[in-house]
Design an enzyme around this catalytic site. Structure first.
Site, PDB file in Angstrom:
ATOM      1  N   ARG A  46     -13.564  11.904   4.456  1.00 13.24           N
ATOM      2  CA  ARG A  46     -12.313  12.643   4.714  1.00 13.24           C
ATOM      3  C   ARG A  46     -11.864  13.390   3.474  1.00 13.24           C
ATOM      4  NH1 ARG A  46      -8.480   8.269   5.909  1.00 13.24           N
ATOM      5  NH2 ARG A  46      -6.932   9.918   5.974  1.00 13.24           N
TER       6      ARG A  46
ATOM      7  N   ASP B 195     -13.909   1.816   6.599  1.00 10.63           N
ATOM      8  CA  ASP B 195     -12.897   2.655   5.949  1.00 10.63           C
ATOM      9  C   ASP B 195     -13.454   3.274   4.678  1.00 10.63           C
ATOM     10  OD1 ASP B 195     -10.250   3.779   5.466  1.00 10.63           O
ATOM     11  OD2 ASP B 195     -10.268   2.429   3.745  1.00 10.63           O
TER      12      ASP B 195
ATOM     13  N   HIS C  95       0.849  -1.182   0.000  1.00 14.63           N
ATOM     14  CA  HIS C  95       0.000   0.000   0.000  1.00 14.63           C
ATOM     15  C   HIS C  95       0.888   1.236   0.000  1.00 14.63           C
ATOM     16  CE1 HIS C  95      -4.200   1.260   0.432  1.00 14.63           C
ATOM     17  NE2 HIS C  95      -3.707   2.362   0.947  1.00 14.63           N
TER      18      HIS C  95
ATOM     19  N   SER D 144      -6.751   3.756   8.411  1.00 12.41           N
ATOM     20  CA  SER D 144      -7.366   3.506   7.106  1.00 12.41           C
ATOM     21  C   SER D 144      -6.573   2.430   6.363  1.00 12.41           C
ATOM     22  CB  SER D 144      -7.384   4.817   6.311  1.00 12.41           C
ATOM     23  OG  SER D 144      -7.618   4.593   4.952  1.00 12.41           O
TER      24      SER D 144
HETATM   25  N1  URA Z   1      -4.301   5.649   1.730  1.00  8.49           N
HETATM   26  C1  URA Z   1      -5.333   5.111   2.431  1.00  8.49           C
HETATM   27  O1  URA Z   1      -5.754   3.991   2.169  1.00  8.49           O
HETATM   28  N2  URA Z   1      -5.873   5.828   3.412  1.00  8.49           N
HETATM   29  C2  URA Z   1      -5.451   7.037   3.742  1.00  8.49           C
HETATM   30  O2  URA Z   1      -5.982   7.611   4.650  1.00  8.49           O
HETATM   31  C3  URA Z   1      -4.373   7.608   3.025  1.00  8.49           C
HETATM   32  C4  URA Z   1      -3.818   6.886   2.019  1.00  8.49           C
END
Ligand code: URA
Length: 433
Positions: free
Chosen positions: A168, A161, A82, A183
């Site tokens: 957000r 999420d 990620h 997240s």
């Molecule tokens: N990537 C995510 O999955 N969540 C975030 O809050 C920021 C970047």
């Protein structure tokens, strides 16, 4: 318990209890706590922070807001990656096919654009038919069958999420270390990953602007991973200037396809090779980084990585003729290349200003649920440290309206700074062993 009291407690800088956090997360997942209360709470978290304990509770509560996948019957080790988000960061589109082509199965849940940073799902949806809403069964079956999945947060995986993320994006509450850490880690835990490679971006176009903040986010995610029994490795990478050249959905898919053919911008290719090598070691497919890199390079240069990407697109319902001939991807009506107004060495190519200009062109969202325009965006032709003469191409704008094109011209020119003295190129990674 009342949602408003949880908001007030966080506003008053109190540490929320495990019960309060779980009540709030499950409440908004079920739709019992409305968006305006969730937004107020997110702002209180952004302003007043969370302890490591609160952040871990938040992560686990979000991870368990839906199903937590068990991939043990599907793959020998479930490895995931990620990125914390950046401008021009199309890494997953290239890294997943590379590692899958090297024999490491990888199933990933990605996100949509967030603030000025692009999102893998929005990029993939430039390919007509590509589905980002696989069910859990489809996820597992595809992972077992072709060793690669790239999908979104479905209703049953970390739905909390998904909801919080889209709020957000449009309420100025992205840049919060606990909200970013929870997240990312909730998605990773829910998707069954046992080993996770995190690309933590730092710089002007990252949510973490300083190395210090990036290191703090990285340490927090490693500790959440340890508490949840997952191995987490982090890389710190530069996001002062865009990664690669393309910024915008279809433009980034086209650049990813170029890179999968063994071409593409040198910085982006190198970034993908480093990330892939770390994943291959983490997944036990290579003994060391040097061997892993060789395998990754061969997968790119000999076409296996491109074939994996093609198989991914086909498996998820995408029209592969758009991958075979990226010129078929959505194209903007207006295309203009802007030359340098002055000579000099480039001292800054400000990633956030470029990301914002791309969002303003329509590549990102102003309001939750807004559609994105897949065709529009920017191609940035120069990097910090390069010397330009007057008129040398600096960037190309892809727009659908003359007014937006004119605004982008001004906005993106403002992202550049010139120096008469030589300027060192920016590193791709920091703290790399
Ligand atoms: N990537 C995510 O999955 N969540 C975030 O809050 C920021 C970047």
């Amino acid at each position: 318990m009342r949602a408003v009291d949880v908001i007030i407690n966080k506003r008053n800088k109190l540490e929320l209890s495990h019960e309060e956090i779980d009540f709030f997360v499950q409440g908004f997942t079920r739709g019992e706590i409305p968006d305006y209360q969730v937004s107020a709470w997110a702002m209180a978290v952004l302003l007043n922070g969370m302890t490591a304990r609160e952040t871990t509770d938040l992560t686990l509560s979000m991870a368990h807001s839906g199903e937590v996948l068990d991939l043990s019957g599907v793959v020998d080790i479930a490895v995931d990656k990620h990125s914390t988000g950046g401008v021009g960061d199309k890494t997953s589109l290239v890294v997943l096919p590379i590692v899958a082509a090297c024999g490491l199965p990888v199933g990933k849940m990605s996100g949509r654009g967030l603030g000025f940073s692009g999102g893998t799902l929005d990029k993939l949806e430039s390919i007509p038919g590509y589905r980002v809403d696989l069910s859990t069964d489809e996820f597992k079956q595809q992972l077992a069958r072709i060793g690669i999945v790239l999908t979104g947060q479905s209703l049953d995986l970390a739905p909390a999420d998904g909801k919080l993320y889209s709020l957000r994006d449009v309420t100025g509450t992205v840049q919060s270390i606990p909200l970013i850490a929870s997240s990312i880690m909730s998605k990773k835990i829910a998707s069954g990953a046992q080993a996770i490679l995190l690309d933590v971006k730092t710089g002007l176009g990252a949510f973490m602007q300083t190395l210090e903040e990036a290191r703090a986010l990285s340490a927090l995610m490693i500790s959440i991973g340890a508490l949840a029994g997952r191995k987490v490795v982090t890389l710190l990478s530069d996001m002062n200037q865009p990664l690669g050249e393309a910024v915008g959905n279809a433009l980034e898919v086209a650049e990813a396809v170029e890179t999968l053919h063994g071409r593409g911008p040198a910085d982006f290719r190198e970034h993908c090779l480093v990330v892939s090598a770390h994943m291959l070691v983490l997944g036990g497919r290579a003994a060391d980084l040097a061997g892993a890199r060789k395998a990754a390079q061969a997968a790119l240069d000999q076409g296996q990585a491109f074939e994996k990407f093609r198989a991914l697109v086909a498996a998820q319902g995408g029209d592969v003729t758009f991958v075979d001939r990226p010129e078929k991807l959505p194209r903007a009506k207006l295309v203009e290349t802007v030359g340098s107004p002055r000579p000099g060495c480039l001292a800054q190519v400000h990633a956030r200003l470029i990301g914002e200009a791309s969002v303003a062109l329509g590549a990102g969202r102003a309001r939750k649920g807004d559609p994105v325009d897949h065709a529009v965006g920017l191609v940035i032709h120069r990097k910090v440290g390069e010397t330009v003469a007057v008129g040398d191409p600096l960037f190309t704008i892809h727009a659908d309206e003359a007014q937006k094109l004119a605004e982008a011209r001004t906005g993106v020119l403002g992202a550049f700074e010139w120096s008469e003295a030589p300027v060192a190129p920016l590193p791709l990674f920091y703290d790399l062993a």
